[in-house]
Design an enzyme around this catalytic site. Structure first.
Site, short mmCIF file in Angstrom:
data_model
loop_
_atom_site.label_atom_id
_atom_site.label_comp_id
_atom_site.label_asym_id
_atom_site.label_seq_id
_atom_site.Cartn_x
_atom_site.Cartn_y
_atom_site.Cartn_z
CG HIS A 125 -33.84 2.47 3.02
ND1 HIS A 125 -33.60 2.37 1.65
CD2 HIS A 125 -33.20 3.68 3.40
CE1 HIS A 125 -32.86 3.24 1.35
NE2 HIS A 125 -32.67 4.11 2.15
CG ASN A 162 -29.43 3.83 5.61
OD1 ASN A 162 -28.64 2.93 5.95
ND2 ASN A 162 -29.97 3.79 4.60
N GLY A 206 -29.30 8.06 -3.79
CA GLY A 206 -28.23 7.61 -4.51
C GLY A 206 -27.83 8.08 -5.98
CE LYS A 224 -28.52 3.77 1.25
NZ LYS A 224 -28.79 4.18 -0.03
CD GLU A 246 -30.98 1.44 -0.40
OE1 GLU A 246 -30.43 1.01 0.46
OE2 GLU A 246 -30.63 2.41 -1.31
CD GLU A 275 -34.47 8.16 2.87
OE1 GLU A 275 -33.50 8.76 2.90
OE2 GLU A 275 -34.55 6.98 2.66
CB SER A 296 -28.79 13.19 -3.41
OG SER A 296 -28.81 11.88 -4.10
N GLY A 336 -25.13 8.26 1.35
CA GLY A 336 -23.77 8.47 0.64
C GLY A 336 -22.74 9.07 1.57
C1 PEP Z 1 -30.64 6.67 1.86
O1 PEP Z 1 -30.35 5.64 1.55
O2 PEP Z 1 -31.58 6.64 2.98
C2 PEP Z 1 -30.39 7.96 1.30
C3 PEP Z 1 -30.95 8.94 1.52
O3 PEP Z 1 -29.07 7.81 0.51
P1 PEP Z 1 -28.34 8.96 -0.56
O4 PEP Z 1 -28.19 10.02 0.79
O5 PEP Z 1 -27.16 8.17 -0.75
O6 PEP Z 1 -29.33 9.35 -1.58
#
Ligand code: PEP
Length: 253
Positions: A98, A9, A176, A11, A100, A170, A216, A238
């Site tokens: 998601h 992803n 993040g 973003k 966010e 998640e 993460s 990320g």
């Molecule tokens: C995400 O935004 O779906 C995600 C898992 O981000 P990160 O891997 O950066 O924690």
């Protein structure tokens, strides 16, 4: 057998040139280094889908996804993109719900149910995200909270429709932040969600659904997370922006 999937992803990151360069690097590394059955999905900014499609054409195991779509077919929704638009350019996947989007755009479970519907009607695979906040994990029935997200957004589907959905668990506190759920915490939730699906749809259907872990995930922790029996892969934020890290995560699956 359910699919093993690693999805990135991106973003709201990368200029077009950077996106093309990252895609080319990922394509080359995956072609050269990855064997086995894992599928790779790159969920990139919608603006780049048409261009990047040309860079993955004919490449085994890699497909593209959008990061969101609107719940309506068309209309006066400035700035939005629709599921039929994604279908028209042959994009097979879309992230729905998601955290966010839930947090910054106030997307509700009921609205996400509509988004899942329109994605399925247009032949897209929804990657449906769910997960609890740190506060919910500490103060509430956190498993019940996530099960309820699934109940309210997915349980109106037929068994056949459900098997076209990918679920991504998640935990918001791990997105993040550099904090990752431990392998045990991930397995606990994934097993609970699969049991929840089995209660409604039966074990056979529940066993068909890919449940990805996100939060993460990196090259260093992917193998341990993916070793869990109910963790079918990852949704990676990320680390998906770096071709080497992302490829190592794919190889860990
Ligand atoms: C995400 O935004 O779906 C995600 C898992 O981000 P990160 O891997 O950066 O924690």
């Amino acid at each position: 057998m359910r699919k093993k999937i690693v999805a990135g992803n991106w973003k709201m990151n990368k200029t077009l040139d950077e996106a093309v360069a990252l895609t080319s690097e990922v394509v080359n590394m995956i072609k050269d280094e990855v064997s086995g059955e894992v599928e790779v999905i790159l969920c990139v900014p919608a603006l780049y889908l048409t261009t990047l499609k040309k860079h993955i054409e004919g490449v085994n195991r890699i497909s593209l996804g959008a990061q969101n779509c609107h719940e309506k077919t068309s209309g006066a929704y400035t700035g939005e993109i629709s599921a039929p638009m994604l279908k028209a350019i042959d994009i097979p996947n879309v992230i729905i719900g998601h955290s966010e989007r839930r947090q910054y755009f106030s997307e509700t479970n009921a609205q996400l149910a509509e988004k899942v519907n329109i994605a399925l009607e247009n032949g897209l695979t929804p990657i449906f995200c769910c997960g609890e906040s740190l506060d919910q994990r500490q103060n509430e029935d956190y498993i019940g909270f996530v099960k309820n997200q699934i109940t309210e957004s997915l349980f109106h589907l037929s068994a056949e429709q459900l098997t076209s959905v990918v679920i991504a668990y998640e935990p918001i506190w791990a997105i993040g932040t550099g904090l990752t759920a431990s392998a045990e915490q991930a397995q606990e939730m994934h097993a609970a969600l699969r049991a929840h699906l089995a209660e409604k749809y039966g074990k056979e259907v529940a066993d068909e659904i890919s449940i990805l872990y996100g939060g993460s995930v990196g090259a260093a922790n992917a193998a341990e997370l993916f070793a869990n029996p109910d963790v079918d892969g990852g949704l990676v934020g990320g680390a998906s922006l770096k071709s080497r890290d992302f490829t190592e995560i794919v190889k860990a699956r």
